[in-house]
Scaffold this motif. Structure first.
Motif, PDB file in Angstrom:
ATOM      1  N   LEU A 156       0.839  -1.189   0.000  1.00 42.16           N
ATOM      2  CA  LEU A 156       0.000   0.000   0.000  1.00 42.16           C
ATOM      3  C   LEU A 156       0.880   1.247   0.000  1.00 42.16           C
ATOM      4  O   LEU A 156       1.911   1.295   0.676  1.00 42.16           O
ATOM      5  N   SER A 157       0.464   2.250  -0.758  1.00 42.83           N
ATOM      6  CA  SER A 157       1.185   3.521  -0.780  1.00 42.83           C
ATOM      7  C   SER A 157       0.244   4.621  -0.303  1.00 42.83           C
ATOM      8  O   SER A 157      -0.946   4.607  -0.609  1.00 42.83           O
ATOM      9  N   PHE A 158       0.782   5.562   0.465  1.00 44.91           N
ATOM     10  CA  PHE A 158      -0.048   6.663   0.932  1.00 44.91           C
ATOM     11  C   PHE A 158       0.784   7.926   1.063  1.00 44.91           C
ATOM     12  O   PHE A 158       2.023   7.889   1.107  1.00 44.91           O
ATOM     13  N   LEU A 159       0.078   9.052   1.104  1.00 46.26           N
ATOM     14  CA  LEU A 159       0.733  10.340   1.240  1.00 46.26           C
ATOM     15  C   LEU A 159       0.426  10.900   2.623  1.00 46.26           C
ATOM     16  O   LEU A 159      -0.731  11.031   3.015  1.00 46.26           O
ATOM     17  N   ALA A 160       1.496  11.222   3.372  1.00 44.39           N
ATOM     18  CA  ALA A 160       1.371  11.857   4.684  1.00 44.39           C
ATOM     19  C   ALA A 160       1.958  13.255   4.609  1.00 44.39           C
ATOM     20  O   ALA A 160       2.454  13.682   3.565  1.00 44.39           O
ATOM     21  N   VAL A 161       1.946  13.959   5.713  1.00 46.10           N
ATOM     22  CA  VAL A 161       2.409  15.342   5.726  1.00 46.10           C
ATOM     23  C   VAL A 161       3.891  15.458   5.387  1.00 46.10           C
ATOM     24  O   VAL A 161       4.338  16.477   4.859  1.00 46.10           O
ATOM     25  N   ASP A 162       4.664  14.400   5.646  1.00 44.95           N
ATOM     26  CA  ASP A 162       6.105  14.452   5.354  1.00 44.95           C
ATOM     27  C   ASP A 162       6.451  13.849   4.003  1.00 44.95           C
ATOM     28  O   ASP A 162       7.628  13.715   3.667  1.00 44.95           O
ATOM     29  N   GLY A 163       5.438  13.441   3.218  1.00 45.08           N
ATOM     30  CA  GLY A 163       5.698  12.896   1.901  1.00 45.08           C
ATOM     31  C   GLY A 163       5.145  11.498   1.722  1.00 45.08           C
ATOM     32  O   GLY A 163       4.383  11.007   2.561  1.00 45.08           O
ATOM     33  N   PRO A 164       5.525  10.812   0.637  1.00 47.61           N
ATOM     34  CA  PRO A 164       4.986   9.486   0.338  1.00 47.61           C
ATOM     35  C   PRO A 164       5.599   8.395   1.209  1.00 47.61           C
ATOM     36  O   PRO A 164       6.758   8.475   1.617  1.00 47.61           O
ATOM     37  N   HIS A 165       4.787   7.373   1.479  1.00 48.73           N
ATOM     38  CA  HIS A 165       5.224   6.192   2.223  1.00 48.73           C
ATOM     39  C   HIS A 165       4.695   4.956   1.521  1.00 48.73           C
ATOM     40  O   HIS A 165       3.692   5.008   0.808  1.00 48.73           O
ATOM     41  N   GLU A 166       5.343   3.834   1.763  1.00 46.27           N
ATOM     42  CA  GLU A 166       4.807   2.553   1.327  1.00 46.27           C
ATOM     43  C   GLU A 166       4.824   1.605   2.508  1.00 46.27           C
ATOM     44  O   GLU A 166       5.569   1.803   3.481  1.00 46.27           O
ATOM     45  N   ALA A 167       3.989   0.588   2.452  1.00 49.28           N
ATOM     46  CA  ALA A 167       3.881  -0.339   3.573  1.00 49.28           C
ATOM     47  C   ALA A 167       3.467  -1.711   3.082  1.00 49.28           C
ATOM     48  O   ALA A 167       2.812  -1.847   2.043  1.00 49.28           O
ATOM     49  N   THR A 168       3.868  -2.718   3.825  1.00 51.45           N
ATOM     50  CA  THR A 168       3.430  -4.087   3.583  1.00 51.45           C
ATOM     51  C   THR A 168       2.893  -4.649   4.890  1.00 51.45           C
ATOM     52  O   THR A 168       3.259  -4.189   5.975  1.00 51.45           O
ATOM     53  N   LEU A 169       2.036  -5.644   4.788  1.00 50.51           N
ATOM     54  CA  LEU A 169       1.459  -6.286   5.964  1.00 50.51           C
ATOM     55  C   LEU A 169       1.828  -7.759   5.988  1.00 50.51           C
ATOM     56  O   LEU A 169       1.851  -8.421   4.943  1.00 50.51           O
ATOM     57  N   LYS A 170       2.120  -8.257   7.167  1.00 52.67           N
ATOM     58  CA  LYS A 170       2.402  -9.668   7.378  1.00 52.67           C
ATOM     59  C   LYS A 170       1.351 -10.201   8.327  1.00 52.67           C
ATOM     60  O   LYS A 170       1.254  -9.764   9.477  1.00 52.67           O
ATOM     61  N   ASP A 214      -2.344 -10.548   9.937  1.00 58.64           N
ATOM     62  CA  ASP A 214      -3.432  -9.602  10.159  1.00 58.64           C
ATOM     63  C   ASP A 214      -2.991  -8.335  10.879  1.00 58.64           C
ATOM     64  O   ASP A 214      -3.694  -7.327  10.846  1.00 58.64           O
ATOM     65  N   SER A 215      -1.819  -8.382  11.525  1.00 60.83           N
ATOM     66  CA  SER A 215      -1.539  -7.258  12.421  1.00 60.83           C
ATOM     67  C   SER A 215      -0.089  -6.768  12.435  1.00 60.83           C
ATOM     68  O   SER A 215       0.240  -5.882  13.222  1.00 60.83           O
ATOM     69  N   TRP A 216       0.783  -7.314  11.594  1.00 59.61           N
ATOM     70  CA  TRP A 216       2.168  -6.851  11.581  1.00 59.61           C
ATOM     71  C   TRP A 216       2.367  -5.953  10.362  1.00 59.61           C
ATOM     72  O   TRP A 216       2.161  -6.385   9.228  1.00 59.61           O
ATOM     73  N   VAL A 217       2.764  -4.696  10.599  1.00 57.71           N
ATOM     74  CA  VAL A 217       2.880  -3.724   9.518  1.00 57.71           C
ATOM     75  C   VAL A 217       4.319  -3.236   9.410  1.00 57.71           C
ATOM     76  O   VAL A 217       4.933  -2.832  10.406  1.00 57.71           O
ATOM     77  N   ASN A 218       4.856  -3.283   8.198  1.00 64.44           N
ATOM     78  CA  ASN A 218       6.179  -2.750   7.886  1.00 64.44           C
ATOM     79  C   ASN A 218       5.984  -1.432   7.136  1.00 64.44           C
ATOM     80  O   ASN A 218       5.403  -1.418   6.047  1.00 64.44           O
ATOM     81  N   LEU A 219       6.450  -0.339   7.716  1.00 66.49           N
ATOM     82  CA  LEU A 219       6.229   0.987   7.161  1.00 66.49           C
ATOM     83  C   LEU A 219       7.552   1.616   6.766  1.00 66.49           C
ATOM     84  O   LEU A 219       8.466   1.739   7.593  1.00 66.49           O
ATOM     85  N   LYS A 220       7.662   2.035   5.503  1.00 66.40           N
ATOM     86  CA  LYS A 220       8.880   2.703   5.050  1.00 66.40           C
ATOM     87  C   LYS A 220       8.826   4.176   5.434  1.00 66.40           C
ATOM     88  O   LYS A 220       7.882   4.888   5.112  1.00 66.40           O
ATOM     89  N   MET A 221       9.885   4.621   6.103  1.00 66.66           N
ATOM     90  CA  MET A 221       9.993   5.991   6.568  1.00 66.66           C
ATOM     91  C   MET A 221      10.827   6.818   5.590  1.00 66.66           C
ATOM     92  O   MET A 221      11.470   6.277   4.684  1.00 66.66           O
ATOM     93  N   GLN A 222      10.830   8.128   5.800  1.00 69.88           N
ATOM     94  CA  GLN A 222      11.625   9.008   4.939  1.00 69.88           C
ATOM     95  C   GLN A 222      13.114   8.847   5.226  1.00 69.88           C
ATOM     96  O   GLN A 222      13.518   8.530   6.345  1.00 69.88           O
ATOM     97  N   ASP A 223      13.935   9.063   4.194  1.00 72.15           N
ATOM     98  CA  ASP A 223      15.385   9.057   4.395  1.00 72.15           C
ATOM     99  C   ASP A 223      15.778  10.172   5.360  1.00 72.15           C
ATOM    100  O   ASP A 223      15.099  11.196   5.464  1.00 72.15           O
ATOM    101  N   VAL A 224      16.872   9.962   6.062  1.00 75.99           N
ATOM    102  CA  VAL A 224      17.410  10.977   6.974  1.00 75.99           C
ATOM    103  C   VAL A 224      18.788  11.389   6.475  1.00 75.99           C
ATOM    104  O   VAL A 224      19.675  10.551   6.307  1.00 75.99           O
ATOM    105  N   ASN A 225      18.945  12.658   6.210  1.00 76.76           N
ATOM    106  CA  ASN A 225      20.228  13.203   5.758  1.00 76.76           C
ATOM    107  C   ASN A 225      20.597  14.380   6.642  1.00 76.76           C
ATOM    108  O   ASN A 225      20.115  15.493   6.443  1.00 76.76           O
TER     109      ASN A 225
END
Length: 264
Positions: free
Chosen positions: A99-113, A115-126
């Motif tokens: 799943l892809s979604f747009l939050a206030v800090d930009g786009p994110h993607e996520a996968t589910l394992k 019913d209840s385990w969620v892997n969420l990609k965060m923004q890069d940190v520089n």
């Protein structure tokens, strides 16, 4: 203030970080005021939560995320909130494997394992500010990170509030994380701005803390994280002295209950 009939809400939690969520894809809840959000998050007179989220329609994405702190104000990115909203979106019928979604800090993607385990990609940190006794960085929200010997002995409310409201941070606010290294991973406790108290867990906070545990080697890291509300995992690649990418916040996100409530 307008009188409303009962509205339908869901309550989710991710390692004790809890949220009121509503399906706003038809724009039904665009009317919500700061005071109404604050009421819904109130633990004595409302539903009770660390924040409130709306699942919105977003062109080019599976959905959009709108997040409010418990003080009723729209805020920066919430990692555990994002994971809970992904689990909610799946319950609402969004069945894509990724799943892809747009939050206030930009786009994110996520996968589910499961019913209840969620892997969420965060923004890069520089870029990270390194002080003598702290680190300061933005993982979607600003975070002050301080390592301690015994995190259970820290007065998180008093010490965290003192930092959050000091001359440096009082205007914009910062979240404050106290971090204890463990034999495997870290234990993190967080004072959250907007909630203005310690929460059981903070997704962007544990992400910031995990990044700060990386050694000098530029490689992939997997950091187990313990919080008051349960266990998370942060995966990332260190790409430079103070830069990180492919950051994933991983952990449980579950429905607590759903119901109806009449707004004031």
């Amino acid at each position: 203030m307008r009188i409303m009939s009962a509205i339908h809400f869901y309550k989710y939690q991710g390692t004790g970080n809890d949220f009121v969520i509503m399906d706003n894809r038809k724009g039904e809840y665009n009317f919500l005021t700061e005071e109404q959000v604050k009421f819904l998050c109130d633990r004595r007179f409302g539903v009770g939560a660390d924040g409130l989220m709306l699942l919105n329609t977003q062109e080019g994405y599976d959905f959009g995320m709108k997040y409010y702190n418990a003080d009723g104000r729209e805020s920066s990115m919430c990692g555990n909130g994002g994971r809970c909203l992904v689990a909610f979106a799946r319950q609402m019928g969004l069945k894509n494997e990724k799943l892809s979604f747009l939050a206030v800090d930009g786009p994110h993607e996520a996968t589910l394992k499961g019913d209840s385990w969620v892997n969420l990609k965060m923004q890069d940190v520089n870029g990270v500010e390194i002080g003598s006794l702290y680190s300061y960085l933005n993982t979607g929200s600003p975070h002050f990170v301080k390592f301690v010997d015994d995190v259970q002995a820290v007065d998180v409310y008093t010490e965290g509030r003192g930092i959050r409201y000091n001359d440096r941070f009082s205007k914009e606010g910062t979240n404050v994380n106290f971090v204890q290294p463990l034999e495997q991973g870290i234990f993190v406790r967080t004072y959250e701005r907007g909630v203005e108290d310690e929460t059981y867990s903070c997704g962007t906070g544990v992400t910031a803390a995990a990044l700060m545990t990386a050694g000098p080697e530029q490689k992939e890291y997997v950091i187990p994280v313990q919080t008051l509300g349960g266990n998370l995992e942060v995966r990332f690649t260190k790409t430079g002295e103070r830069s990180y990418n492919n950051i994933w916040l991983c952990g449980p996100a579950t429905l607590v209950f759903e119901g109806n409530i009449t707004l004031p």
